[in-house]
Scaffold this active site. Structure first.
Site, PDB file in Angstrom:
ATOM      1  N   ASP A 221      35.242  41.435  41.548  1.00 20.94           N
ATOM      2  CA  ASP A 221      35.925  41.283  40.254  1.00 20.94           C
ATOM      3  C   ASP A 221      36.554  42.606  39.821  1.00 20.94           C
ATOM      4  O   ASP A 221      37.705  42.646  39.361  1.00 20.94           O
ATOM      5  CB  ASP A 221      34.983  40.711  39.175  1.00 20.94           C
ATOM      6  CG  ASP A 221      33.548  41.211  39.285  1.00 20.94           C
ATOM      7  OD1 ASP A 221      33.261  42.040  40.183  1.00 20.94           O
ATOM      8  OD2 ASP A 221      32.710  40.789  38.475  1.00 20.94           O
ATOM      9  N   ASP A 249      46.416  37.236  48.552  1.00 19.58           N
ATOM     10  CA  ASP A 249      47.470  36.575  47.765  1.00 19.58           C
ATOM     11  C   ASP A 249      47.818  37.451  46.559  1.00 19.58           C
ATOM     12  O   ASP A 249      48.985  37.585  46.182  1.00 19.58           O
ATOM     13  CB  ASP A 249      47.024  35.182  47.290  1.00 19.58           C
ATOM     14  CG  ASP A 249      47.470  34.070  48.245  1.00 19.58           C
ATOM     15  OD1 ASP A 249      47.566  34.326  49.458  1.00 19.58           O
ATOM     16  OD2 ASP A 249      47.728  32.929  47.773  1.00 19.58           O
TER      17      ASP A 249
HETATM   18 MG    MG Z   1      45.391  32.040  51.800  1.00 19.66          MG
END
Ligand code: MG
Ligand code: NAI
Length: 353
Positions: A221, A249
């Site tokens: 986190d 991502d």
């Molecule tokens: Mg992926």
């Protein structure tokens, strides 16, 4: 002249469209280099194949790919076939079957690439993720008990073996040492009190052999927060399968978008072919429109060249992507341009030569 056998699995959606450009670029590279060439064999596996045969790839699929020098993969997944079937039936089968235990994903902000972060300059985002790619949270183990009843219980196991953790962590230390970079391990040992406490221990143990490599260990986190607030903090990063999937991502989002993000699935011991792919999916909304960005696939083809022993060509490929971004030439819609997928590939080839 050396001839490399390359297996191409274009897959679904925009996969075939972007793969065509990656192949175009590899052919251009071999013509320019003169020292090697490629023989491509295409395998029409994916969701369409599944709808016809009930399988994402034939049973002897791995056997048929085994003799290749490398595999190029577009993307798999399409509406009409559940994602867990398409992913597990092809992509994960290949990664697992060929023991491609390192997923290497560069996150590099090139000059001219769009970046949503304020005051971040190219060069300030330059990291490489070493994601565990063979087990962890994606091991596919678990159980579904008492389905459709009030007692229904679902268990999804994560598998962290000593061998699995050690080898990927060692790969990351070697990479950091070779490139004189820092190494960050990203885990969540406070909440995942078995798997990630173990990972942490292995990270420390292997690290004793690399006293020259500066390390830090971050909770996932906090790592997500720092990737936004202070991306300079990261150079080489090693992390688990799930965390690596998610954070890369995020990495793509801060370094130009999904259309620019490439990944290599490596068997570092070279017992099996390694596989190169854009990290994006099949983007069904863009399929057939001819506006998908092929640069992620072209970058992945660059990683393939690097793996085959041509690091200079890898460098030239990344430089050419950067030149297109800087000069705003041949860019597709996602990068603010108006070129089609194949025009983007054509401009790339022109600038490369
Ligand atoms: Mg992926
Ligand atoms: P996605 O990556 O396919 O698309 C998300 C969005 O990113 C798209 O709507 C588009 O706006 C943009 N995008 C992605 N690649 C692009 C490109 N080359 N050029 C321009 N824009 C691009 O992810 P999504 O929509 O979550 O998944 C679609 C399908 O792909 C699903 O079936 C999923 O399971 C599959 N998938 C497959 C992967 C693989 O084969 N490695 C990885 C991720 C998803």
């Amino acid at each position: 002249m050396k001839t490399y056998q390359i297996a191409v699995i274009p897959g679904d959606g925009i996969g075939p469209e972007v793969m065509r450009e990656a192949v175009k670029v590899l052919n251009a590279v071999s013509a320019l280099d003169g020292g090697f060439n490629f023989e491509f064999t295409e395998y029409p596996w994916g969701c369409e194949y599944y709808l016809k045969t009930g399988e994402m790839m034939p049973e002897d699929g791995l056997e048929r790919l085994k003799g290749s020098d490398a595999i190029l993969l577009g993307a798999v997944g399409y509406p009409g076939v559940p994602d867990h079937i398409s992913l597990r039936g092809l992509l994960l089968k290949l990664r697992r079957g060929f023991d491609q235990y390192v997923n290497l994903r560069p996150v590099k902000l090139l000059e001219g690439a769009p970046c949503p972060l304020k005051d971040v300059k190219p060069g300030e985002i330059d990291m490489v993720f070493v994601r565990e790619n063979s087990e962890g949270e994606y091991s596919g183990q678990g159980a579904w008990l008492y389905p459709d009843s009030p007692q229904e219980v679902v268990i999804q196991d994560a598998v962290f073996s000593r061998k699995g953790c050690e080898r990927v962590i060692r790969y990351a230390y070697e990479l950091a040492r070779r490139e004189g970079k820092t190494l960050t391990s990203i885990i969540k040992a406070n909440a995942l009190n078995y798997s990630m406490v173990f990972w942490d221990q292995v990270f420390e143990e292997v690290g004793r052999e690399y006293p020259d490599v500066e390390t830090q260990s971050l909770l996932v986190d906090a790592a997500a927060m720092f990737m936004i607030k202070n991306p300079k903090r990261f150079q080489v990063v090693v992390t688990s399968n799930l965390f690596g999937d998610i954070l890369t991502d995020l990495g793509a989002a801060i370094s130009g978008g999904m259309g620019l993000a490439a990944g290599a699935n490596l068997d570092p011991e070279r017992r099996y072919p390694s596989m190169f792919e854009p990290i994006h999916g099949s983007a069904p909304k863009h399929a057939g429109k001819g506006d998908a960005n092929p640069l992620a696939s072209i970058w992945a083809a660059g990683q393939l060249l690097d793996h085959l022993g041509y690091p200079d060509w890898y460098g030239k490929i990344v430089d050419t992507v950067e030149r297109m971004l800087k000069e705003k030439q041949g860019l597709t819609k996602d990068l603010g341009g108006s070129a089609s997928t194949s025009e983007c590939g054509d401009v790339f080839v022109k600038l490369l030569g």
